[in-house]
Each structure stands twice: as structure tokens, then as C-alpha cells.
Design a protein around this motif. Structure first.
Motif, PDB file in Angstrom:
ATOM      1  N   VAL A  39       5.679  10.045  -5.953  1.00 29.36           N
ATOM      2  CA  VAL A  39       7.447   9.196  -5.284  1.00 29.36           C
ATOM      3  C   VAL A  39       7.775   8.860  -5.774  1.00 29.36           C
ATOM      4  O   VAL A  39       7.711   7.608  -6.060  1.00 29.36           O
ATOM      5  CB  VAL A  39       6.850   9.197  -3.559  1.00 29.36           C
ATOM      6  CG1 VAL A  39       8.068   9.587  -2.746  1.00 29.36           C
ATOM      7  CG2 VAL A  39       5.879  10.894  -3.208  1.00 29.36           C
ATOM      8  N   GLY A  40       8.919   8.624  -6.289  1.00 29.90           N
ATOM      9  CA  GLY A  40      10.241   7.773  -6.614  1.00 29.90           C
ATOM     10  C   GLY A  40      11.140   7.012  -5.155  1.00 29.90           C
ATOM     11  O   GLY A  40      12.044   8.629  -4.695  1.00 29.90           O
ATOM     12  N   HIS A  41      11.899   6.278  -5.796  1.00 29.37           N
ATOM     13  CA  HIS A  41      13.410   6.128  -4.653  1.00 29.37           C
ATOM     14  C   HIS A  41      13.806   5.551  -5.416  1.00 29.37           C
ATOM     15  O   HIS A  41      13.248   5.034  -5.851  1.00 29.37           O
ATOM     16  CB  HIS A  41      12.219   5.396  -3.829  1.00 29.37           C
ATOM     17  CG  HIS A  41      11.167   5.672  -3.108  1.00 29.37           C
ATOM     18  ND1 HIS A  41      11.881   6.519  -1.663  1.00 29.37           N
ATOM     19  CD2 HIS A  41      10.305   5.640  -2.750  1.00 29.37           C
ATOM     20  CE1 HIS A  41      10.559   6.609  -0.634  1.00 29.37           C
ATOM     21  NE2 HIS A  41       9.183   5.716  -1.910  1.00 29.37           N
ATOM     22  N   ALA A  42      14.325   6.290  -5.386  1.00 27.62           N
ATOM     23  CA  ALA A  42      16.290   5.520  -5.989  1.00 27.62           C
ATOM     24  C   ALA A  42      16.909   4.797  -5.550  1.00 27.62           C
ATOM     25  O   ALA A  42      16.890   4.328  -3.701  1.00 27.62           O
ATOM     26  CB  ALA A  42      16.905   7.067  -6.754  1.00 27.62           C
ATOM     27  N   TRP A  96       0.907  -1.588   0.428  1.00 33.86           N
ATOM     28  CA  TRP A  96      -0.239   0.095   0.012  1.00 33.86           C
ATOM     29  C   TRP A  96       1.282   1.671   0.752  1.00 33.86           C
ATOM     30  O   TRP A  96       0.437   2.257  -0.410  1.00 33.86           O
ATOM     31  CB  TRP A  96      -0.884  -0.271   0.902  1.00 33.86           C
ATOM     32  CG  TRP A  96      -0.421  -0.548   2.462  1.00 33.86           C
ATOM     33  CD1 TRP A  96       0.112  -1.286   3.520  1.00 33.86           C
ATOM     34  CD2 TRP A  96      -0.127   0.823   3.249  1.00 33.86           C
ATOM     35  NE1 TRP A  96       0.300  -0.826   4.652  1.00 33.86           N
ATOM     36  CE2 TRP A  96       0.129   0.809   4.701  1.00 33.86           C
ATOM     37  CE3 TRP A  96       0.019   2.631   2.782  1.00 33.86           C
ATOM     38  CZ2 TRP A  96       0.922   1.500   5.480  1.00 33.86           C
ATOM     39  CZ3 TRP A  96       0.899   3.603   4.584  1.00 33.86           C
ATOM     40  CH2 TRP A  96       0.778   2.739   5.493  1.00 33.86           C
ATOM     41  N   GLN A  97       2.059   1.009   1.047  1.00 36.14           N
ATOM     42  CA  GLN A  97       3.268   2.445   0.904  1.00 36.14           C
ATOM     43  C   GLN A  97       3.470   2.259  -0.823  1.00 36.14           C
ATOM     44  O   GLN A  97       3.840   3.740  -1.291  1.00 36.14           O
ATOM     45  CB  GLN A  97       4.258   1.956   1.740  1.00 36.14           C
ATOM     46  CG  GLN A  97       3.776   2.135   2.992  1.00 36.14           C
ATOM     47  CD  GLN A  97       4.872   1.591   3.782  1.00 36.14           C
ATOM     48  OE1 GLN A  97       5.605   0.745   2.874  1.00 36.14           O
ATOM     49  NE2 GLN A  97       5.045   2.149   4.592  1.00 36.14           N
ATOM     50  N   ARG A  98       3.835   1.557  -1.261  1.00 30.49           N
ATOM     51  CA  ARG A  98       4.152   1.804  -2.932  1.00 30.49           C
ATOM     52  C   ARG A  98       3.131   1.986  -3.995  1.00 30.49           C
ATOM     53  O   ARG A  98       3.470   3.059  -4.607  1.00 30.49           O
ATOM     54  CB  ARG A  98       4.396   0.149  -3.944  1.00 30.49           C
ATOM     55  CG  ARG A  98       5.634  -0.546  -3.015  1.00 30.49           C
ATOM     56  CD  ARG A  98       6.569  -1.702  -3.751  1.00 30.49           C
ATOM     57  NE  ARG A  98       5.653  -3.100  -3.109  1.00 30.49           N
ATOM     58  CZ  ARG A  98       5.593  -3.780  -3.003  1.00 30.49           C
ATOM     59  NH1 ARG A  98       6.741  -4.089  -2.152  1.00 30.49           N
ATOM     60  NH2 ARG A  98       4.586  -4.233  -2.816  1.00 30.49           N
ATOM     61  N   VAL A  99       1.516   1.364  -3.715  1.00 29.84           N
ATOM     62  CA  VAL A  99       1.013   1.645  -4.245  1.00 29.84           C
ATOM     63  C   VAL A  99       0.425   3.435  -3.693  1.00 29.84           C
ATOM     64  O   VAL A  99       0.234   4.205  -4.998  1.00 29.84           O
ATOM     65  CB  VAL A  99      -1.001   1.441  -4.240  1.00 29.84           C
ATOM     66  CG1 VAL A  99      -1.637   1.686  -4.230  1.00 29.84           C
ATOM     67  CG2 VAL A  99      -0.053  -0.138  -4.476  1.00 29.84           C
ATOM     68  N   GLN A 100       0.890   3.997  -3.046  1.00 30.59           N
ATOM     69  CA  GLN A 100       0.285   5.479  -2.547  1.00 30.59           C
ATOM     70  C   GLN A 100       1.037   6.746  -3.485  1.00 30.59           C
ATOM     71  O   GLN A 100       1.745   7.874  -3.167  1.00 30.59           O
ATOM     72  CB  GLN A 100       0.380   5.760  -1.207  1.00 30.59           C
ATOM     73  CG  GLN A 100       0.519   7.307  -0.564  1.00 30.59           C
ATOM     74  CD  GLN A 100       0.146   7.473   0.785  1.00 30.59           C
ATOM     75  OE1 GLN A 100       1.192   6.463   1.712  1.00 30.59           O
ATOM     76  NE2 GLN A 100      -0.118   7.986   2.061  1.00 30.59           N
ATOM     77  N   ASP A 101       2.946   5.860  -3.604  1.00 33.08           N
ATOM     78  CA  ASP A 101       4.025   6.539  -3.655  1.00 33.08           C
ATOM     79  C   ASP A 101       4.010   6.760  -5.162  1.00 33.08           C
ATOM     80  O   ASP A 101       4.377   7.835  -5.323  1.00 33.08           O
ATOM     81  CB  ASP A 101       5.224   5.895  -3.761  1.00 33.08           C
ATOM     82  CG  ASP A 101       5.744   6.072  -1.751  1.00 33.08           C
ATOM     83  OD1 ASP A 101       4.691   6.849  -0.780  1.00 33.08           O
ATOM     84  OD2 ASP A 101       6.850   5.423  -0.864  1.00 33.08           O
ATOM     85  N   ALA A 102       3.445   5.791  -6.012  1.00 35.83           N
ATOM     86  CA  ALA A 102       2.896   5.606  -7.186  1.00 35.83           C
ATOM     87  C   ALA A 102       1.886   6.754  -7.353  1.00 35.83           C
ATOM     88  O   ALA A 102       2.142   7.443  -8.744  1.00 35.83           O
ATOM     89  CB  ALA A 102       2.520   4.433  -7.827  1.00 35.83           C
ATOM     90  N   LEU A 103       1.071   6.613  -6.883  1.00 33.44           N
ATOM     91  CA  LEU A 103      -0.448   8.232  -7.095  1.00 33.44           C
ATOM     92  C   LEU A 103       0.691   9.287  -6.819  1.00 33.44           C
ATOM     93  O   LEU A 103      -0.226  10.097  -7.345  1.00 33.44           O
ATOM     94  CB  LEU A 103      -1.383   7.234  -6.087  1.00 33.44           C
ATOM     95  CG  LEU A 103      -1.917   6.081  -6.538  1.00 33.44           C
ATOM     96  CD1 LEU A 103      -3.707   5.597  -5.531  1.00 33.44           C
ATOM     97  CD2 LEU A 103      -2.948   6.353  -7.643  1.00 33.44           C
TER      98      LEU A 103
END
Length: 152
Positions: A143-146, A133-140
């Protein structure tokens, strides 16, 4: 006796024989029905002839296609025979001797080679432990993570 004036514009009166009744004139509607019936029968006959000629035409075409299929099957069989003949070991050996000057092997020697050490398998970098759910929230939210690569 006084003569009555004759009206020539009126329809002429036909004399009727004594003792016979005059039949009322029939309408000619039966003639129209008869013509429609004859036209319908003629149309059905033409349709039958058209269908019969089409069946005969398709029969000729089917015969021609079967003949072509048989001819192609014969060509395929001839090509398979030629392929088998060219792949036979006796022909390959004869061709190698005649055209390439090859000779049969007289003495066979075997060699032992040492195998090189296997290469180390690369270990994938550890993945970040974020929930789905954190990945979905970041995608919406965009927010990107390197993640840095550990392999040089």
C-alpha cells in the motif's frame, strides 16, 4: 671301499680348517641401510647449500633495493628543494614583474558593500503521523501513500 656317486648339482662343500668354526653368512641388509644413510646425508648437504645460496642471493637483492631506495630519497629531496625554491615569495614576485608585467600596489582603497537580504529557508511539509507498525504493514501489503509537495 665303494665310491659314492658325486652329485655335481649340489652346492660345493668348502673345506673347513681344523679348529675353526664356520661363521654363518651375514645378510647384506646393512649395505642398504648404509646407502639410505649416505643418501639422506647427501640430501641434507644439498638442502643446506641451496638455502645458503638463496640467502646470499637475497642479500644481493636487499643491497640493490637499499641502493634504489637511497637514490629515490635523494630525488625526493631534490624535488622538495626545487618546489620550495619555486614557491618562494621573492621568486614569485620576480616572475610576476618579468613575465606578466605586474607592479606593486601603490594605493589601496576599500569598498563597503551592502549585503543582500537572506533568502527564506523552505519549511518542510508536515509528515503524516502514522506509527511504525502501520508503515511496516503498508510496506508488506504494498500500500502506497502519496504526499503532495507544497513548494511550487
Amino acid at each position: 671301499m665303494v665310491a659314492e656317486p658325486v652329485d655335481r648339482a649340489a652346492a660345493p662343500v668348502r673345506p673347513t680348517p681344523v679348529g675353526r668354526r664356520v661363521a654363518p653368512r651375514r645378510s647384506r641388509a646393512w649395505l642398504g641401510v648404509l646407502l639410505v644413510l649416505v643418501a639422506a646425508i647427501g640430501g641434507l648437504c644439498l638442502l643446506y647449500l641451496e638455502q645458503t645460496s638463496r640467502v646470499v642471493e637475497l642479500g644481493y637483492e636487499l643491497t640493490r633495493l637499499q641502493r634504489n631506495r637511497d637514490q629515490v630519497a635523494l630525488e625526493v629531496a631534490a624535488l622538495r628543494y626545487e618546489l620550495a625554491r619555486r614557491q618562494s615569495l621573492a621568486r614569485v614576485e620576480e616572475l610576476a614583474r618579468r613575465e606578466y608585467g605586474m607592479v606593486p600596489l601603490r594605493k589601496a582603497e576599500s569598498l563597503r558593500l551592502a549585503r543582500p537580504a537572506p533568502l527564506p529557508t523552505p519549511v518542510p511539509p508536515p509528515r503524516s503521523e502514522r506509527s511504525w507498525w502501520q508503515r511496516v504493514q503498508d510496506a508488506l501489503l504494498g500500500v502506497g501513500h502519496a504526499e503532495a509537495e507544497t513548494t511550487p
